[in-house]
Write a protein that holds these residues in place. Sequence first.
Motif, PDB file in Angstrom:
ATOM      1  N   UNK A 190     -13.718   1.146   5.049  1.00 19.55           N
ATOM      2  CA  UNK A 190     -13.234   1.821   3.851  1.00 19.55           C
ATOM      3  C   UNK A 190     -12.734   0.808   2.833  1.00 19.55           C
ATOM      4  N   UNK A 191     -12.788   1.201   1.572  1.00 10.65           N
ATOM      5  CA  UNK A 191     -12.279   0.379   0.478  1.00 10.65           C
ATOM      6  C   UNK A 191     -11.225   1.195  -0.250  1.00 10.65           C
ATOM      7  N   UNK A 192     -10.031   0.621  -0.426  1.00  9.22           N
ATOM      8  CA  UNK A 192      -8.936   1.340  -1.062  1.00  9.22           C
ATOM      9  C   UNK A 192      -8.300   0.473  -2.146  1.00  9.22           C
ATOM     10  N   UNK A 193      -7.743   1.118  -3.182  1.00 10.17           N
ATOM     11  CA  UNK A 193      -7.053   0.349  -4.217  1.00 10.17           C
ATOM     12  C   UNK A 193      -5.702  -0.151  -3.719  1.00 10.17           C
ATOM     13  N   UNK A 194      -5.299  -1.291  -4.224  1.00 11.14           N
ATOM     14  CA  UNK A 194      -3.973  -1.835  -3.956  1.00 11.14           C
ATOM     15  C   UNK A 194      -3.096  -1.411  -5.127  1.00 11.14           C
ATOM     16  N   UNK A 195      -1.916  -0.865  -4.836  1.00 13.12           N
ATOM     17  CA  UNK A 195      -1.024  -0.350  -5.871  1.00 13.12           C
ATOM     18  C   UNK A 195       0.243  -1.182  -5.975  1.00 13.12           C
ATOM     19  N   UNK A 196       0.829  -1.186  -7.161  1.00 13.96           N
ATOM     20  CA  UNK A 196       2.122  -1.842  -7.358  1.00 13.96           C
ATOM     21  C   UNK A 196       2.123  -3.308  -7.005  1.00 13.96           C
ATOM     22  N   UNK A 197       1.066  -4.022  -7.330  1.00 15.24           N
ATOM     23  CA  UNK A 197       0.952  -5.439  -6.984  1.00 15.24           C
ATOM     24  C   UNK A 197       1.926  -6.245  -7.853  1.00 15.24           C
ATOM     25  N   UNK A 198       2.793  -7.018  -7.190  1.00 10.00           N
ATOM     26  CA  UNK A 198       3.755  -7.851  -7.907  1.00 10.00           C
ATOM     27  C   UNK A 198       3.737  -9.250  -7.300  1.00 10.00           C
ATOM     28  N   UNK A 199       3.564 -10.253  -8.161  1.00  7.39           N
ATOM     29  CA  UNK A 199       3.692 -11.649  -7.744  1.00  7.39           C
ATOM     30  C   UNK A 199       4.934 -12.194  -8.420  1.00  7.39           C
ATOM     31  N   UNK A 200       5.960 -12.512  -7.622  1.00  6.34           N
ATOM     32  CA  UNK A 200       7.226 -13.029  -8.129  1.00  6.34           C
ATOM     33  C   UNK A 200       7.444 -14.388  -7.484  1.00  6.34           C
ATOM     34  N   UNK A 201       7.112 -15.440  -8.215  1.00  7.24           N
ATOM     35  CA  UNK A 201       7.138 -16.781  -7.634  1.00  7.24           C
ATOM     36  C   UNK A 201       6.033 -16.885  -6.607  1.00  7.24           C
TER      37      UNK A 201
END
Length: 108
Positions: A40-51
């Motif tokens: 299955x392929x699913x979207x990634x939600x709320x992606x945050x890169x902090x440092x």
Amino acid sequence: MSAEGIWNLSISTPVGVIKAVIELRGQGGVLTGTARAAGEEVPMDGIVLDGDRLTWKQAVRKPLRLNLAFDVTVDGDTLKGTSKAGRLPASKVTGERRTPRTAPEYRS
């Protein structure tokens, strides 16, 4: 630091190791992504890169219906951290950024 690219992940769960592939893309200063595993392929939600800390959420249906929350640390072309599903114990996550000359895609 950039987390963009295609990553091969290994998630150590109570039911065994799950191999997954995530693809992160930067667009207008925002990270978007998709995850593939277990057919299955699913979207990634709320992606945050902090440092060097990367977090995201995703829902999966295989092998079980779960809402997962990932919290990993990116160090160059490797990452490590955890994935958590509700009240279940956290699962260890490791990953390696794929480059054009290495690592064939994980097949599900």
